[in-house]
Enzyme design. Structure first.
Site: not given
Ligand code: PGA
Length: 255
Positions: A10-12, A99, A101, A171, A177, A217, A238-239
């Protein structure tokens, strides 16, 4: 039943088109046939979908394309929105929905998630449905009922086949993050409860084919703790998905 593990990136809201091309090329070059037993999915921002699709198509890649969101209507006066048909045309086989977010910053409700899930299935796109509790909910001992209620709402009205094809990503919000992961046992407990709920609603075969991912994470340094967990079928990343080497290393951990 053996489920094919999935690692979805997930590149956001990261990567310009030029950067997205470079990253998808680097991931594509890093792919080797040992990864054929893991499903890799790249979910770049909307504006990068076409170019990443071109890179993957050009490389005749086994890596799949996904979007990070969708609107449930087919077309019309919905300024700024993207339809499932548009995602299909650009080559998406998956789409993240719900998600945390999106729920927090864009006020996405459980009802909206359910409408998106149905609209995606109509177009033949597999939803990756996200769920997860915040820290106060976990500390109050309410994580399981909270997540189960999100799942029941998101999956309402699906067929048995659709429920089995679905991907769910657990999640915990406090792990996204932050560098802080759920313990593998705690994550597996929630993933098992999700599978059990799907079993109660749709039957054992849907529950055993459904893939449940952990997200929050997950990195090459901690992935080995999650791999042996019986109810975790991969990760939503994500990251660590913004770096080709880490993304490939995460996928290799699930071989
Ligand atoms: P993260 O994000 O790996 O940076 O914690 C995961 C996500 O939000 O899908």
């Amino acid at each position: 039943m053996t489920r094919k593990p999935m690692i979805a990136g997930n590149w956001k809201m990261n990567k310009t088109t030029a950067e997205a091309v470079t990253l998808s090329q680097d991931i594509s070059y890093g792919y080797d046939s040992s990864l054929d037993d893991v499903e890799l999915v790249l979910c770049p921002p909307f504006v990068d979908l076409k170019s990443v699709s071109t890179v993957l198509g050009f490389d005749k890649s086994r890596i799949a394309l996904g979007a990070q969101d969708v609107y449930w209507q087919k077309s019309g006066a919905f300024t700024g929105a993207i339809s499932p048909g548009m995602l299909k045309e650009v080559g998406c086989s998956y789409c993240i929905v719900g998600h945390s977010e999106r729920r927090e910053h864009f006020f996405e409700s459980n009802e909206a998630v359910n409408l998106k899930v149905h609209a995606l299935f109509e177009e033949g796109i597999i939803p990756i449905v996200c769920c997860g509790e915040d820290l106060p909910t976990r500390e109050a001992g309410e994580a399981l009922p909270f997540v189960i209620s999100q799942i029941k709402a998101a999956l309402e009205g699906l067929s048995v086949k659709q429920a089995g094809d679905l991907v769910i990503a657990y999640e915990p919000i406090w792990a996204i993050g932050t560098g802080r992961t759920a313990t593998p046992e705690a994550a597996d407990e929630v993933c098992a409860a999700i599978r059990q709920t799907v079993g109660e609603l749709f039957g054992g075969s849907a529950a055993s084919s459904l893939r449940v991912l952990y997200g929050g994470s997950m990195k090459p340094e901690n992935v080995s703790f999650f791999v042996p967990m019986p109810n975790i079928d991969g990760g939503l990343i994500g990251g660590a998905a913004l770096d080709a080497r880490s993304f490939i290393d995460l996928a290799k951990a699930f071989i």
